[in-house]
Design a protein around this motif. Structure first.
Motif, mmCIF file in Angstrom:
data_model
loop_
_atom_site.group_PDB
_atom_site.id
_atom_site.type_symbol
_atom_site.label_atom_id
_atom_site.label_comp_id
_atom_site.label_asym_id
_atom_site.label_seq_id
_atom_site.Cartn_x
_atom_site.Cartn_y
_atom_site.Cartn_z
ATOM 1 N N SER A 15 -32.975 13.780 -27.001
ATOM 2 C CA SER A 15 -32.692 13.160 -28.292
ATOM 3 C C SER A 15 -31.889 14.109 -29.185
ATOM 4 C CB SER A 15 -34.005 12.775 -28.973
ATOM 5 O OG SER A 15 -33.776 12.308 -30.275
ATOM 6 N N ASP A 16 -32.295 15.376 -29.203
ATOM 7 C CA ASP A 16 -31.552 16.367 -29.992
ATOM 8 C C ASP A 16 -30.117 16.505 -29.493
ATOM 9 O OD1 ASP A 16 -33.865 16.772 -31.430
ATOM 10 O OD2 ASP A 16 -34.388 18.673 -30.428
ATOM 11 N N TYR A 76 -42.346 15.108 -22.341
ATOM 12 C CA TYR A 76 -42.140 14.923 -23.780
ATOM 13 C C TYR A 76 -41.082 15.893 -24.305
ATOM 14 C CZ TYR A 76 -42.953 14.919 -28.784
ATOM 15 O OH TYR A 76 -42.770 14.869 -30.142
ATOM 16 N N GLN A 77 -41.172 17.141 -23.879
ATOM 17 C CA GLN A 77 -40.195 18.133 -24.330
ATOM 18 C C GLN A 77 -38.790 17.774 -23.864
ATOM 19 O OE1 GLN A 77 -41.895 21.757 -22.793
ATOM 20 N NE2 GLN A 77 -43.006 22.182 -24.681
ATOM 21 N N LEU A 118 -37.634 14.755 -23.223
ATOM 22 C CA LEU A 118 -37.170 13.626 -24.032
ATOM 23 C C LEU A 118 -36.746 14.070 -25.429
ATOM 24 C CD1 LEU A 118 -39.742 10.867 -23.017
ATOM 25 C CD2 LEU A 118 -37.319 10.980 -22.419
ATOM 26 N N GLN A 119 -37.491 14.993 -26.004
ATOM 27 C CA GLN A 119 -37.150 15.503 -27.330
ATOM 28 C C GLN A 119 -35.820 16.253 -27.287
ATOM 29 O OE1 GLN A 119 -39.025 14.697 -29.962
ATOM 30 N NE2 GLN A 119 -37.513 15.624 -31.286
ATOM 31 N N HIS A 120 -35.635 17.076 -26.251
ATOM 32 C CA HIS A 120 -34.365 17.802 -26.123
ATOM 33 C C HIS A 120 -33.199 16.834 -25.892
ATOM 34 C CE1 HIS A 120 -36.048 21.755 -26.343
ATOM 35 N NE2 HIS A 120 -36.805 21.610 -25.271
#
Length: 171
Positions: free
Chosen positions: A116-117, A109-110, A112-114
């Motif tokens: 996206s950022d 999850y982390q 994927l979040q990074h």
């Protein structure tokens, strides 16, 4: 008989009995709590050990001629304990696998979040590059300072009344 009772019987300390049993690898039955349970044969062996030690023989050279075979009930208790032990190990393995899975999910999850950022930042950088390119390629006509000065000189100046006169009149 338990360890303390045997120690009193032989007039030695509790830890001495335990040391003799462990160093001489005596096979002494244990109860459900893991405490030594001495039989009459065990006590007779311990008396022989004590006699040899009193004769001056060191503990490492004390010989025990009779070895006791463990009873089936003790092995049965051990097999039950082994089953419990195996169940506990299985449960620990399942919990560890669950923790690994949870940790993997959190890390995924982390990531994927990074990602996206990072994509958002890359879009912003491209917009800024395009804007900089636009500003660099756009030709601004040079300002003609002399022309601007002539225009201001040719315009007619209007007479400005002082502020106080406009308020109070022309007296």
């Amino acid at each position: 008989m338990n360890t303390s009772a045997v120690a009193r019987l032989l007039n030695v300390s509790h830890s001495t009995i335990q040391r003799w049993v462990t160093q001489l690898n005596m096979e002494v039955e244990r109860n459900q709590l893991g405490h030594y349970q001495f039989s009459d044969d065990d006590i007779a062996l311990l008396r022989k050990v004590q006699d040899q030690l009193n004769e001056g023989i060191i503990l490492q050279k004390v010989s025990i001629s009779e070895k006791k075979i463990r009873k089936a009930t003790v092995q049965k208790q051990h097999s039950e304990t082994n089953k419990d032990h195996d169940r506990m190990i299985e449960r620990i393995v399942r919990l560890e696998n669950g923790l690994k899975t949870k940790a993997d999910d959190v890390v995924s999850y982390q990531i994927l979040q990074h990602r996206s950022d990072m994509e958002d930042l890359q879009k912003l950088v491209k917009k800024l590059e395009a804007r900089i390119e636009e500003l660099e390629t756009k030709k601004v006509p040079p300002i003609d300072y002399f022309l601007a000065a002539e225009e201001t000189a040719t315009t007619k100046k209007t007479k400005k009344w002082p502020f106080v006169k406009t308020i109070f009149g022309n007296n």
